[in-house]
Design an enzyme around this catalytic site. Structure first.
Site, PDB file in Angstrom:
ATOM      1  N   ARG A 519     -34.952  34.995   3.822  1.00 24.51           N
ATOM      2  CA  ARG A 519     -35.641  33.904   4.498  1.00 24.51           C
ATOM      3  C   ARG A 519     -36.932  33.618   3.748  1.00 24.51           C
ATOM      4  O   ARG A 519     -37.724  34.530   3.525  1.00 24.51           O
ATOM      5  CB  ARG A 519     -35.948  34.294   5.941  1.00 24.51           C
ATOM      6  CG  ARG A 519     -36.629  33.196   6.739  1.00 24.51           C
ATOM      7  CD  ARG A 519     -36.797  33.629   8.178  1.00 24.51           C
ATOM      8  NE  ARG A 519     -35.563  33.489   8.957  1.00 24.51           N
ATOM      9  CZ  ARG A 519     -35.189  32.349   9.542  1.00 24.51           C
ATOM     10  NH1 ARG A 519     -35.929  31.282   9.426  1.00 24.51           N
ATOM     11  NH2 ARG A 519     -34.074  32.305  10.244  1.00 24.51           N
ATOM     12  N   GLY A 523     -36.629  27.990   4.234  1.00 25.19           N
ATOM     13  CA  GLY A 523     -35.569  28.148   5.208  1.00 25.19           C
ATOM     14  C   GLY A 523     -34.810  29.438   4.990  1.00 25.19           C
ATOM     15  O   GLY A 523     -35.097  30.197   4.062  1.00 25.19           O
ATOM     16  N   VAL A 525     -31.457  31.912   4.269  1.00 24.68           N
ATOM     17  CA  VAL A 525     -30.352  31.934   3.324  1.00 24.68           C
ATOM     18  C   VAL A 525     -29.210  32.766   3.904  1.00 24.68           C
ATOM     19  O   VAL A 525     -29.452  33.844   4.460  1.00 24.68           O
ATOM     20  CB  VAL A 525     -30.796  32.538   1.971  1.00 24.68           C
ATOM     21  CG1 VAL A 525     -29.662  32.475   0.971  1.00 24.68           C
ATOM     22  CG2 VAL A 525     -32.005  31.818   1.431  1.00 24.68           C
ATOM     23  N   ASP A 631     -44.049  29.007  -6.756  1.00 24.48           N
ATOM     24  CA  ASP A 631     -43.948  30.115  -5.812  1.00 24.48           C
ATOM     25  C   ASP A 631     -43.206  31.299  -6.435  1.00 24.48           C
ATOM     26  O   ASP A 631     -42.203  31.751  -5.920  1.00 24.48           O
ATOM     27  CB  ASP A 631     -43.267  29.646  -4.515  1.00 24.48           C
ATOM     28  CG  ASP A 631     -43.531  30.604  -3.349  1.00 24.48           C
ATOM     29  OD1 ASP A 631     -44.394  31.499  -3.513  1.00 24.48           O
ATOM     30  OD2 ASP A 631     -42.875  30.477  -2.311  1.00 24.48           O
TER      31      ASP A 631
END
Ligand SMILES: *[C@@H]1O[C@H](CO)[C@@H](O)[C@H](O)[C@H]1NC(C)=O
Ligand SMILES: *[C@@H]1O[C@H](CO)[C@@H](O)[C@H](O)[C@H]1NC(C)=O
Ligand SMILES: *[C@@H]1O[C@H](CO)[C@@H](O)[C@H](O)[C@H]1NC(C)=O
Ligand SMILES: *[C@@H]1O[C@H](CO)[C@@H](O)[C@H](O)[C@H]1NC(C)=O
Ligand SMILES: *[C@@H]1O[C@H](CO)[C@@H](O)[C@H](O)[C@H]1NC(C)=O
Ligand SMILES: *[C@@H]1O[C@H](CO)[C@@H](O)[C@H](O)[C@H]1NC(C)=O
Ligand SMILES: *[C@@H]1O[C@H](CO)[C@@H](O)[C@H](O)[C@H]1NC(C)=O
Ligand SMILES: CC(=O)N[C@H]1CO[C@H](CO)[C@@H](O)[C@@H]1O
Length: 795
Positions: A519, A523, A525, A631
């Protein structure tokens, strides 16, 4: 000064000079020196190679359109080898190629705009020369090569000109239009040489056979050196094991390897007597396997030597001078299932673009599925086994082959009458010099010299043993495949690539989203098993509310990214408020999960560092669209079954940014605490260097085994101050008294296995370089990869 490349070229030059009978020594030895220029208006402003075989000058390519071109001087038919400005021809007046005093070679259009430049500088005088090899070189008075045309091929490769990971051959548009066309030949990200067709935003591989794995085709994907060339004898060799001989193998004819406008790659030899180029090798003999020759909605029919295109019944040629434009329907389809019917075309298939694949459907069910699906244009039904239904939403790459044994059913209006039965008519093409009309096959088979004969004999014996082993291997594969009864699977394999999934399909594949495997802030996975039994990871995006077209535009960008250290995306789903992405499943989960176990020895950690670096370098520099990750953290670095890293979640920051703007809660800051570069907080411009910073932190985690999630992570002793990871490593490695710290002091203590101090030291050095506060002091990702790999080539 010793310069290896210059030395090689000199050797080659000597070789050519001493062995070639066509070399005539000419006194008009010419070159361009600093401060002089060639003009488009003077037809004798041409640089010749010493042997006069090649010449370089302005050549007329259209009405008042000129390109600076290297060409073969001799053949009557204009044969360009290289062009500086193929996509941007210049005017016939006042255009020049100037070698400036500062060492820059500049092509100027009509005395105004610069259309092309080598971007070189030199403090010493420079010269532009055309070597006997056909290489145009810009070199200093110390013979240092600043720039050479061999490094930037257009559509042709000459003997000893290397094709590398950085270069590619791009076909021209047509026989008479030399600008960049639709076919290319280059190394893929998995180190294998392939032929591609790209048009209308769709890129596909058509050679070598895309439905077979590279090892089945005798190609190696492990050799990362990415280099290929052919020699003066006509022997082509590549680091992926692609290897062939010219049919007229031996010293003698002038040869060129050209990626041609009709999608075939051909080796040509010049017949000096007739001045014609004869084909002495070509990649593809079944011309219908070349994608895009017959455009959308058309069928490629393949008599032995040349292709013909045909429109299916109910369709007509879009442009009767150009087959590649394809066919268009002469009817309009209604979405009402009662208003349509199907016409049957035996032995016809259209490759790819299936809406979905349903196993175990009857012919009637398959037909109904296509009737009810408005976007369904046709369907293929295979009887093998349980019956498979392939509804097609695009009719591309159509071809006829009697070995297919399948029937394609095309949707037409119910009241349409087909005249002349279901026979395929070949529409004759009206003459248009620009249209793609494939060349016929001509093979020369000349053996004139007895010593050559011996050589050829030797080669064919070698080739023969290779052939035998191929036959054995093929037989073995065939037998093995037979018993797993997979003619179906063979078909499935060709359906790989990016596609749209329905929500119901993904719901079923994930067993109602029951197995969550991760996660992130984008969202959750879920693990999924697709129809074709591939295991996938399905990411359910939260709060992305773009319309389908917009979403598809962004997502297909991610889908086109293809690198062994980036996670492959297989497709997407957009339905109502649902937005999902389908990726390949990674067996070993994320780096974060595995970092805490001692399964990752030092060697694996180093490989993960290098692989991750390569993936990011590709994202930053090699992709057409510049993608920042924003990220990077161990949670987003996934490990495959061999612990090779694959970066995930790239490109998603774009989708999320969109959400921020729409929801008017746009926050500039993205990323994860502990991995974020100082620029985010200090409101400085965000560049690719934010990823470099986060990557540096990941390297420190790889070495120390400590997490950087919070700000102060390392607390030494009781009551002592806590420091963040970067400060702690810096202080440990460079202690205040100037003595350099030891790697052992910061190393992850969980690992007891042997390690290479030099490599670990390098890793820490690179990491600290990446986490410099000042973004300009940090290296680029490609520099990082270079630094990490330097060590390997050094020992
Ligand atoms: C070549 O084709 C391109 C793309 O279709 C076109 O823009 C260009 O004008 C053509 N050049 C010539 C010289 O016809
Ligand atoms: C020279 O630099 C320009 C702009 O940076 C670039 O577009 C162009 O491709 C470069 N030319 C060569 C030959 O590298
Ligand atoms: C990779 O290819 C290069 C060039 O063909 C060759 O020199 C080298 O030995 C190959 N490396 C391996 C590991 O096969
Ligand atoms: C394929 O799509 C059709 C139409 O939406 C649907 O009825 C069918 O169940 C789908 N098949 C699979 C396997 O999802
Ligand atoms: C078929 O039906 C459509 C609409 O139902 C009509 O527009 C069209 O003219 C008809 N074509 C023929 C050939 O009857
Ligand atoms: C064949 O080639 C060899 C060496 O390349 C040369 O010495 C010999 O004269 C040639 N023979 C003929 C018949 O051309
Ligand atoms: C799937 O999950 C949803 C919500 O968790 C639930 O409402 C639904 O009944 C489930 N469907 C099936 C077929 O299990
Ligand atoms: C060797 C090892 O510990 N591998 C683990 C990496 O993380 C995944 C996901 O948690 C585990 O399944 C592996 O066992």
């Amino acid at each position: 000064m010793y310069h290896p490349k210059a030395f090689q070229i000199m050797l080659l030059f000597l070789f050519l000079y001493s062995t070639n009978p066509y070399v005539s020594i000419s006194a008009t030895y010419e070159y361009l020196s600093s401060g002089s220029s060639l003009s488009v208006e003077r037809s004798d402003d041409v640089i010749f190679s010493m042997d006069r075989r090649f010449s370089a000058g302005f050549y007329n390519v259209g009405v008042n359109a000129y390109c600076f071109t290297i060409r073969f001087t001799k053949p009557i038919k204009f044969t360009p080898v290289w062009m500086a400005n193929r996509d941007q021809p210049v005017n016939g007046r006042r255009s020049t190629l100037s070698l400036r005093k500062d060492g820059n070679l500049v092509l100027t259009d009509a005395g105004r705009s610069i259309v092309w430049t080598t971007n070189t500088t030199s403090t010493s005088p420079v010269q532009l020369r055309l070597l006997n090899t056909g290489n145009l070189v810009l070199q200093t008075s110390e013979n240092i090569i600043l720039w050479q045309s061999f490094d930037f091929p257009t559509d042709t490769l000459l003997p000893h000109q290397p094709l590398t990971g950085k270069s590619k051959l791009v076909a021209s548009q047509s026989r008479t239009n030399y600008s960049s066309g639709f076919y290319s030949f280059n190394f893929d990200n998995d180190n294998v040489l392939r032929l591609y067709h790209s048009r209308l935003e769709i890129t596909s591989v058509y050679w070598p056979n895309p439905s077979q794995a590279s090892w089945q085709l005798g190609r190696a994907n492990y050799n990362t050196s990415k280099i290929a060339m052919f020699d003066l004898l006509g022997h082509f060799q590549s680091s992926d094991n692609m290897d062939f001989f010219a049919s007229d193998f031996g010293i003698g004819p002038i040869r060129r390897l050209t990626m041609e406008f009709d999608g075939n790659l051909r080796l040509y030899s010049l017949d000096e007597r007739t001045g014609n180029w004869e084909i002495s090798w070509q990649a593809i003999s079944d011309l219908c396997t070349i994608h895009g020759l017959c455009g959308p909605n058309s069928l490629c029919l393949s008599p032995p030597d040349k292709i013909r295109c045909s429109c299916p019944p109910g369709f007509k040629l879009k442009d009767d001078t150009d087959w590649s434009q394809g066919c268009e329907p002469i009817f309009e389809l209604s979405c009402d299932p009662l208003e349509s019917k199907f016409i049957v075309l035996p032995d016809i298939d259209f490759d790819g673009y299936d809406y979905n694949i349903t196993l175990g459907a009857t012919l009637q069910e398959c037909q109904n599925m296509c009737l009810e699906l408005c976007s369904c244009k046709a369907f293929l039904y295979k009887m093998s086994g349980r019956g498979i239904c392939y509804p097609k939403i695009l009719l591309l790459n159509g071809y006829q082959s009697s070995s297919l044994g399948v029937k394609m059913r095309i949707k037409v209006p119910r009241n349409m009458t087909i005249s002349g039965g279901d026979r395929l008519k070949v529409t004759p093409l009206k003459c248009n010099p620009n249209a793609v009309v494939p060349l016929g096959v001509v093979y020369t088979q000349k053996v004139t010299n007895s010593s050559l004969k011996y050589l050829l004999w030797f080669v064919s014996v070698m080739g023969g043993t290779q052939l035998i082993s191929i036959v054995i291997a093929w037989g073995y594969l065939y037998v093995r495949n037979k018993d797993s009864s997979s003619i179906e699977q063979g078909y499935m394999l060709t359906i790989t690539g990016f596609r749209k999934f329905t929500y119901a399909e993904l719901k079923k594949a994930t067993k109602n989203f029951s197995t969550e495997i991760g996660r992130g802030d984008g969202g959750a996975v879920y693990k999924a098993e697709l129809m074709d039994e591939r295991v996938a990871a399905v990411k359910r995006l939260e709060g992305v509310s773009q319309g389908e077209a917009e979403f598809l535009a962004e997502v297909s960008l991610i889908g086109r990214v293809n690198h062994m250290n980036l996670i492959p995306m297989w497709g997407y789903c957009v339905e109502k408020h649902h937005r999902l992405l389908v990726f390949e499943y990674m067996e070993h989960g994320s780096l974060a999960e595995n970092l805490s176990s001692n399964a990752l020895d030092w060697e694996k950690r180093f490989e993960i560092a290098v692989g991750t670096g390569k993936g990011l370098a590709y994202l930053h520099e090699e992709c057409l669209e510049w993608v920042l990750h924003c990220d990077i953290k161990p949670q987003n670095i996934l490990l495959d079954k061999d612990y090779q890293p694959k970066v995930s979640d790239f490109g998603l920051s774009k989708l999320r940014e969109r959400r921020g703007i729409d929801g008017s809660s746009f926050s500039r800051i993205r990323g994860t605490r502990g991995y974020m570069a100082p620029e985010w907080v200090m409101n400085q411009p965000i560049t690719s260097k934010v990823d470099v910073y986060s990557y540096g932190i990941v390297l420190l985690e790889l070495v120390t085994g400590k997490r950087s999630a919070g700000s102060n992570v390392v607390c030494e002793g009781e009551g002592s101050v806590c420091k963040n990871l970067v400060t702690w490593v810096r202080e440990m490695m460079f202690e205040t008294d100037g003595r350099r710290g030891k790697i052992e002091d910061i190393m992850d203590t969980k690992i007891e296995s042997a390690y290479d101090v030099a490599k670990l030291d390098l890793l820490v050095k690179v990491a600290l370089y990446c986490v410099e506060e000042d973004k300009d002091a940090r290296p680029t990702m490609s520099k990082v990869v270079q630094m990490l790999l330097q060590d390997e080539s050094g020992d």
